[in-house]
Motif scaffolding. Structure first.
Motif, PDB file in Angstrom:
ATOM      1  N   GLY A   5     -12.285  68.674  20.030  1.00 20.08           N
ATOM      2  CA  GLY A   5     -12.409  70.073  19.654  1.00 20.08           C
ATOM      3  C   GLY A   5     -11.731  71.037  20.607  1.00 20.08           C
ATOM      4  O   GLY A   5     -11.078  70.634  21.577  1.00 20.08           O
ATOM      5  N   ASN A   6     -11.914  72.319  20.345  1.00 21.64           N
ATOM      6  CA  ASN A   6     -11.221  73.364  21.104  1.00 21.64           C
ATOM      7  C   ASN A   6     -11.639  73.421  22.571  1.00 21.64           C
ATOM      8  O   ASN A   6     -10.899  73.912  23.422  1.00 21.64           O
ATOM      9  N   ASN A   7     -12.863  72.961  22.868  1.00 24.77           N
ATOM     10  CA  ASN A   7     -13.345  73.009  24.248  1.00 24.77           C
ATOM     11  C   ASN A   7     -12.990  71.757  25.038  1.00 24.77           C
ATOM     12  O   ASN A   7     -13.451  71.582  26.161  1.00 24.77           O
ATOM     13  N   SER A   8     -12.203  70.885  24.442  1.00 27.77           N
ATOM     14  CA  SER A   8     -11.831  69.647  25.110  1.00 27.77           C
ATOM     15  C   SER A   8     -10.744  69.907  26.150  1.00 27.77           C
ATOM     16  O   SER A   8     -10.262  71.017  26.320  1.00 27.77           O
ATOM     17  N   SER A   9     -10.375  68.858  26.850  1.00 25.86           N
ATOM     18  CA  SER A   9      -9.352  68.969  27.887  1.00 25.86           C
ATOM     19  C   SER A   9      -8.802  67.568  28.109  1.00 25.86           C
ATOM     20  O   SER A   9      -8.931  66.698  27.250  1.00 25.86           O
ATOM     21  N   SER A  10      -8.170  67.346  29.253  1.00 24.51           N
ATOM     22  CA  SER A  10      -7.741  66.007  29.662  1.00 24.51           C
ATOM     23  C   SER A  10      -8.020  65.881  31.149  1.00 24.51           C
ATOM     24  O   SER A  10      -8.072  66.881  31.860  1.00 24.51           O
ATOM     25  N   TRP A  11      -8.187  64.653  31.609  1.00 25.52           N
ATOM     26  CA  TRP A  11      -8.492  64.536  33.048  1.00 25.52           C
ATOM     27  C   TRP A  11      -7.309  64.945  33.924  1.00 25.52           C
ATOM     28  O   TRP A  11      -7.531  65.499  35.007  1.00 25.52           O
ATOM     29  N   PRO A  12      -6.030  64.749  33.518  1.00 25.84           N
ATOM     30  CA  PRO A  12      -4.950  65.296  34.349  1.00 25.84           C
ATOM     31  C   PRO A  12      -5.012  66.826  34.465  1.00 25.84           C
ATOM     32  O   PRO A  12      -4.750  67.383  35.526  1.00 25.84           O
ATOM     33  N   GLU A  13      -5.361  67.481  33.351  1.00 30.70           N
ATOM     34  CA  GLU A  13      -5.464  68.947  33.387  1.00 30.70           C
ATOM     35  C   GLU A  13      -6.599  69.392  34.300  1.00 30.70           C
ATOM     36  O   GLU A  13      -6.452  70.338  35.093  1.00 30.70           O
ATOM     37  N   GLU A  14      -7.739  68.688  34.218  1.00 31.20           N
ATOM     38  CA  GLU A  14      -8.877  69.038  35.076  1.00 31.20           C
ATOM     39  C   GLU A  14      -8.591  68.690  36.532  1.00 31.20           C
ATOM     40  O   GLU A  14      -9.054  69.374  37.444  1.00 31.20           O
ATOM     41  N   LEU A  15      -7.828  67.644  36.757  1.00 31.75           N
ATOM     42  CA  LEU A  15      -7.430  67.273  38.121  1.00 31.75           C
ATOM     43  C   LEU A  15      -6.557  68.350  38.743  1.00 31.75           C
ATOM     44  O   LEU A  15      -6.691  68.682  39.931  1.00 31.75           O
ATOM     45  N   MET A  16      -5.683  68.932  37.943  1.00 27.70           N
ATOM     46  CA  MET A  16      -4.811  69.996  38.434  1.00 27.70           C
ATOM     47  C   MET A  16      -5.621  71.237  38.828  1.00 27.70           C
ATOM     48  O   MET A  16      -5.286  71.938  39.775  1.00 27.70           O
ATOM     49  N   LYS A  17      -6.712  71.487  38.096  1.00 31.85           N
ATOM     50  CA  LYS A  17      -7.579  72.614  38.429  1.00 31.85           C
ATOM     51  C   LYS A  17      -8.317  72.381  39.744  1.00 31.85           C
ATOM     52  O   LYS A  17      -8.597  73.323  40.491  1.00 31.85           O
ATOM     53  N   LEU A  18      -8.644  71.121  40.022  1.00 35.24           N
ATOM     54  CA  LEU A  18      -9.376  70.785  41.245  1.00 35.24           C
ATOM     55  C   LEU A  18      -8.489  70.781  42.477  1.00 35.24           C
ATOM     56  O   LEU A  18      -8.942  71.070  43.586  1.00 35.24           O
ATOM     57  N   ASN A  19      -7.227  70.412  42.293  1.00 33.62           N
ATOM     58  CA  ASN A  19      -6.353  70.186  43.443  1.00 33.62           C
ATOM     59  C   ASN A  19      -5.019  70.893  43.217  1.00 33.62           C
ATOM     60  O   ASN A  19      -4.131  70.377  42.549  1.00 33.62           O
ATOM     61  N   ASN A  20      -4.908  72.100  43.795  1.00 32.19           N
ATOM     62  CA  ASN A  20      -3.670  72.864  43.591  1.00 32.19           C
ATOM     63  C   ASN A  20      -2.596  72.536  44.625  1.00 32.19           C
ATOM     64  O   ASN A  20      -1.577  73.195  44.691  1.00 32.19           O
ATOM     65  N   THR A  21      -2.844  71.500  45.445  1.00 30.70           N
ATOM     66  CA  THR A  21      -1.820  71.086  46.424  1.00 30.70           C
ATOM     67  C   THR A  21      -0.829  70.120  45.800  1.00 30.70           C
ATOM     68  O   THR A  21       0.164  69.764  46.432  1.00 30.70           O
ATOM     69  N   VAL A  22      -1.091  69.672  44.565  1.00 28.68           N
ATOM     70  CA  VAL A  22      -0.178  68.746  43.902  1.00 28.68           C
ATOM     71  C   VAL A  22       0.235  69.301  42.552  1.00 28.68           C
ATOM     72  O   VAL A  22      -0.511  70.038  41.909  1.00 28.68           O
ATOM     73  N   GLU A  23       1.425  68.954  42.148  1.00 28.24           N
ATOM     74  CA  GLU A  23       1.913  69.289  40.804  1.00 28.24           C
ATOM     75  C   GLU A  23       1.747  68.056  39.935  1.00 28.24           C
ATOM     76  O   GLU A  23       2.253  66.979  40.276  1.00 28.24           O
ATOM     77  N   ILE A  24       1.014  68.213  38.851  1.00 27.00           N
ATOM     78  CA  ILE A  24       0.711  67.075  37.986  1.00 27.00           C
ATOM     79  C   ILE A  24       1.473  67.201  36.671  1.00 27.00           C
ATOM     80  O   ILE A  24       1.441  68.234  36.016  1.00 27.00           O
ATOM     81  N   VAL A  25       2.167  66.139  36.308  1.00 27.06           N
ATOM     82  CA  VAL A  25       2.873  66.089  35.037  1.00 27.06           C
ATOM     83  C   VAL A  25       2.251  64.973  34.204  1.00 27.06           C
ATOM     84  O   VAL A  25       2.196  63.826  34.645  1.00 27.06           O
TER      85      VAL A  25
END
Length: 245
Positions: A5-25
C-alpha cells in the motif's frame, strides 16, 4: 517495497533515512532472484555512467524458489544435477514452440510479451501453487541453491574486479521463521551454501542473518511486519534497515 500500500517502503529506502553518510542505490525489483540480479549487476558495471559501488548488499534467499516457476537458464549447463520438477509436459512444450516462433518473427508480439513479463514481475503474477513448499523435494532445493551459489560467486568476483571493498550476503527474515519450531531443510541448506560461498571466495564476504538480531519484543510483534501477501510493511522494512545499518 510497493506491495503493502501507499504507506509501504523498502529497506534500502529506510536504510538511507537512517544513515546519511552513504549514498544508496537500489537496483532491486519485485519478484526477482539471483538469475536476474547477476545480469543487472553486470549491466551496471558495464555502464560508464553508473558510479561503481564500495559495498554490495546481495539479499536473496526465498526468492530463489522462483526458479521452479521461471526456470534456471543462465547456469543450466553448469549444474550437473537432474531437474526433478516437471516443468514441461507435452502440451506445454507444443505451446512454448508456438510462442517461440511468434516471438522470433513478430515484432508486435515480442513487444507485447515484454510488457506482460514486466507486469508479471512487478505484481508477482506467477503460479503461486508451484511455490508451495510441500511441492519441493530436497533435490529441488539443492539445485536452486547451487544456482544461487554460482550466481553469487560470479557477483562477488565481478564486484571486486570493479573496485568493491565489501560484499554482504543478507538473509531477510520471513514470517514462517516465527511460527516454525525447527528451521526448514531449505534454510539450513541455504546457510550451508553461504558458508561454502565464503570459503570459495578469494575476497571478504560478510553474512548478515537478520533474524539473529531481533529482540524478544520485536519477535513478538512479527505479524505487524507483513501485509497479507507476505511482503514487508513499513515497520518491517524499518526493522530490517535498523539491523543492516
Amino acid at each position: 517495497g510497493f506491495a503493502c500500500g501507499n504507506n509501504s517502503s523498502s529497506w534500502p529506502e529506510e536504510l538511507m533515512k537512517l544513515n546519511n553518510t552513504v549514498e544508496i542505490v537500489n537496483f532491486g525489483f519485485p519478484s526477482i532472484y539471483s538469475e536476474d540480479s547477476i545480469k543487472i549487476l553486470i549491466n551496471n558495471f558495464e555502464n560508464e555512467e553508473v558510479k561503481k559501488p564500495d559495498f554490495i548488499l546481495w539479499a536473496h534467499r526465498d526468492e530463489e524458489k522462483l526458479a521452479v516457476v521461471r526456470g534456471i537458464k543462465r547456469n543450466r549447463d553448469r549444474i550437473t544435477n537432474n531437474f526433478s520438477f516437471d516443468m514441461i509436459n507435452q502440451n506445454n512444450f507444443f505451446l512454448m514452440r508456438i510462442e517461440k516462433t511468434l516471438y522470433s518473427n513478430s515484432i508486435s508480439y515480442s513487444i507485447f510479451k515484454h510488457m506482460v513479463d514486466k507486469i508479471k514481475k512487478r505484481y508477482n503474477f506467477y503460479n503461486t501453487e508451484r511455490q508451495v513448499q510441500k511441492n519441493f523435494t530436497n533435490q529441488d532445493y539443492e539445485i536452486l541453491l547451487k544456482n544461487f551459489e554460482i550466481n553469487t560467486l560470479d557477483a562477488i568476483k565481478k564486484s571486486f574486479e570493479n573496485g568493491t571493498s565489501k560484499f554482504f550476503i543478507i538473509s531477510l527474515f520471513t514470517d514462517d521463521e516465527f511460527t516454525e519450531n525447527d528451521k526448514s531443510f531449505y534454510f539450513k541448506e541455504y546457510v550451508a551454501t553461504v558458508e561454502k560461498i565464503q570459503k570459495k571466495s578469494d575476497n571478504e564476504v560478510i553474512f548478515i542473518n537478520t533474524l539473529d538480531f531481533l529482540s524478544i519484543s520485536e519477535m513478538k510483534n512479527f505479524e505487524s511486519y507483513y501485509c497479507s501477501n507476505k511482503h514487508y510493511t513499513l515497520s518491517g522494512n524499518q526493522i530490517l534497515a535498523k539491523i543492516i545499518n
